[in-house]
Design an enzyme around this catalytic site. Sequence first.
Site, PDB file in Angstrom:
ATOM      1  N   SER A 151       0.843  -1.199   0.000  1.00  0.00           N
ATOM      2  CA  SER A 151       0.000   0.000   0.000  1.00  0.00           C
ATOM      3  C   SER A 151       0.878   1.248   0.000  1.00  0.00           C
ATOM      4  O   SER A 151       2.086   1.171   0.233  1.00  0.00           O
ATOM      5  CB  SER A 151      -0.875   0.014   1.257  1.00  0.00           C
ATOM      6  OG  SER A 151      -0.050   0.208   2.387  1.00  0.00           O
ATOM      7  N   LYS A 152       0.245   2.370  -0.243  1.00  0.00           N
ATOM      8  CA  LYS A 152       0.978   3.634  -0.227  1.00  0.00           C
ATOM      9  C   LYS A 152       1.572   3.853   1.164  1.00  0.00           C
ATOM     10  O   LYS A 152       2.673   4.363   1.309  1.00  0.00           O
ATOM     11  CB  LYS A 152       0.054   4.781  -0.623  1.00  0.00           C
ATOM     12  CG  LYS A 152       0.752   6.127  -0.537  1.00  0.00           C
ATOM     13  CD  LYS A 152       0.076   7.199  -1.328  1.00  0.00           C
ATOM     14  CE  LYS A 152       0.879   8.475  -1.352  1.00  0.00           C
ATOM     15  NZ  LYS A 152       1.335   8.953  -0.058  1.00  0.00           N
ATOM     16  N   ARG A 153       0.797   3.426   2.169  1.00  0.00           N
ATOM     17  CA  ARG A 153       1.280   3.616   3.538  1.00  0.00           C
ATOM     18  C   ARG A 153       2.594   2.855   3.772  1.00  0.00           C
ATOM     19  O   ARG A 153       3.513   3.359   4.411  1.00  0.00           O
ATOM     20  CB  ARG A 153       0.204   3.177   4.532  1.00  0.00           C
ATOM     21  CG  ARG A 153       0.401   3.846   5.856  1.00  0.00           C
ATOM     22  CD  ARG A 153      -0.751   3.756   6.841  1.00  0.00           C
ATOM     23  NE  ARG A 153      -2.058   3.574   6.271  1.00  0.00           N
ATOM     24  CZ  ARG A 153      -2.877   2.594   6.657  1.00  0.00           C
ATOM     25  NH1 ARG A 153      -2.505   1.719   7.572  1.00  0.00           N
ATOM     26  NH2 ARG A 153      -4.076   2.510   6.142  1.00  0.00           N
TER      27      ARG A 153
END
Length: 519
Positions: A271-273
Amino acid sequence: MTLIHLLMKEVRVRFAPSPTGALHIGGVRTALYNYLLARKFNGTMILRIEDTDQTRYVPGAEEYILASLAWAGIQIDEGVGKGGPHAPYRQSERKPIYRQYAQRLVDDGFAYYAFDTEPEIEAMRERLKAQGDSNQQYGSGSRMQMKNSLTLPKENVKQRLDNGESYVIRLLVPVNQEIRLADLIRGEVNVNSSQIDDKVLMKSDGMPTYHLANVVDDYLMKISHVIRGEEWLPSAPLHVLLYQYLGWANEMPQFAHLPLLLKPDGNGKLSKRDADRMGFPIFPLNWIDPATKELATGFKESGYLPEAMINFLAFLGWNPGTEQEIFSMQQLIDAFTIDRIGKAGAKFDIQKAQWFNQYYLRGKSDRELAEYLLADLKEKNIQCPIQKAEKICWALRERITFPHQLFEQSQLFFNAPLSFDQQIVLKKWNADAVAVLTTFKEELKLQSSLSAESAKVLLETIATRLNIKLGQILQALRMCLTGGASGPDLMVTIELLGAEETAKRITFALATLKIPVTH
Ligand code: GLU
């Protein structure tokens, strides 16, 4: 081209992103695999923009997709930004086309009108939940209790439609039917139709949903292979049903659902996180979120070369079955086959991406590297002749992973150190070093020109004369020139600084640092 290739129907693949934000790097991989297949079989690569969900539309996202593909070197043959025989390729511009197929499904008894309001659907869910029913979908278990053209008298339905009442069109999913799908990566996938709800095909705003638009377009655009992310696998049985109900079962494309991209550490989808947490990009290019104005740095702007990115992405889920790791786009096209794509998720190993980047960067000429360096220097108003920039790049080329490091690491050639690494001062600044360096800087003044070789000869001569081992003082010399312990080849550094600047820096160090007590 083999006989099998000749017998195969024309390869027409599509990359079909939704413009809901920046294109994820996983989307670039999907586009790449489509592109490789298209090019391998002299087929056609189509770009279709799936923008039927107006609520998720993000301005600028489409332009971003086009720019990202262009950067990656993935060429579109047909589609948005290119045109072609099946235009328009933006689904929002194809609204009337979908309407007619939805109508056909209703007329043939494969779909129905539903007039239920949101609260009514919510009430149905609550009711089923209270009855302990695990399946609370709008489907075979509930549809006959709802307000739709299956339950309402014909006249009433007609009246509602004539009155312009809001409705959706839902697919009439059969009860307890095995739906079979042959996926080129997953093998045979069987799903019981009872697990599928009566999906909305046409929304109340007259727009089709993804499912209807996707199937209709793949059929009309004569798509031969649907290559897309694994997250779409659960939708595929529904798509199979649609092909059957629309009478297109024989023209159904072949499906290939690509494995997920996993976070580098642990399991789970990347994920971007995760990327933010681990300090690497997730989008191909810089992206400014139009809502938050937040900037997410892209792979491009972080210094990744497109050829490195492509090579890296190709290996996320696919392998050539040999030890070879370095592949140009053309080599990928030649080697690519869908049957070498794995089922297992692929860990997004950013170190491997850097390894590829380093490899491709080293393949550039000094002149090409110098162009990166000169651009950065120019921005900071630092003058540097091209020959010098090339030489600096030559000296630094083995030490960099990204082009911007040329600028960072070249600073020692433009700025003399103002302070010195205390560890080296403690360990290496001694009477021997001072003796050699004092003589060296004096003799440098007599040199008209200085090369790496002549600098070395000069130093060796001085060391021998003073009966000091040259190896013992080199770190002190480097410290005088750079302030620290690391940097490119020392003699090359001297050559690039020139006799005068080298002497000046040594003089400054000798004046600044305490003369050590002789031991
Ligand atoms: N519009 C879908 C997406 O954004 C494409 C799914 C497909 O390729 O069928 O990923």
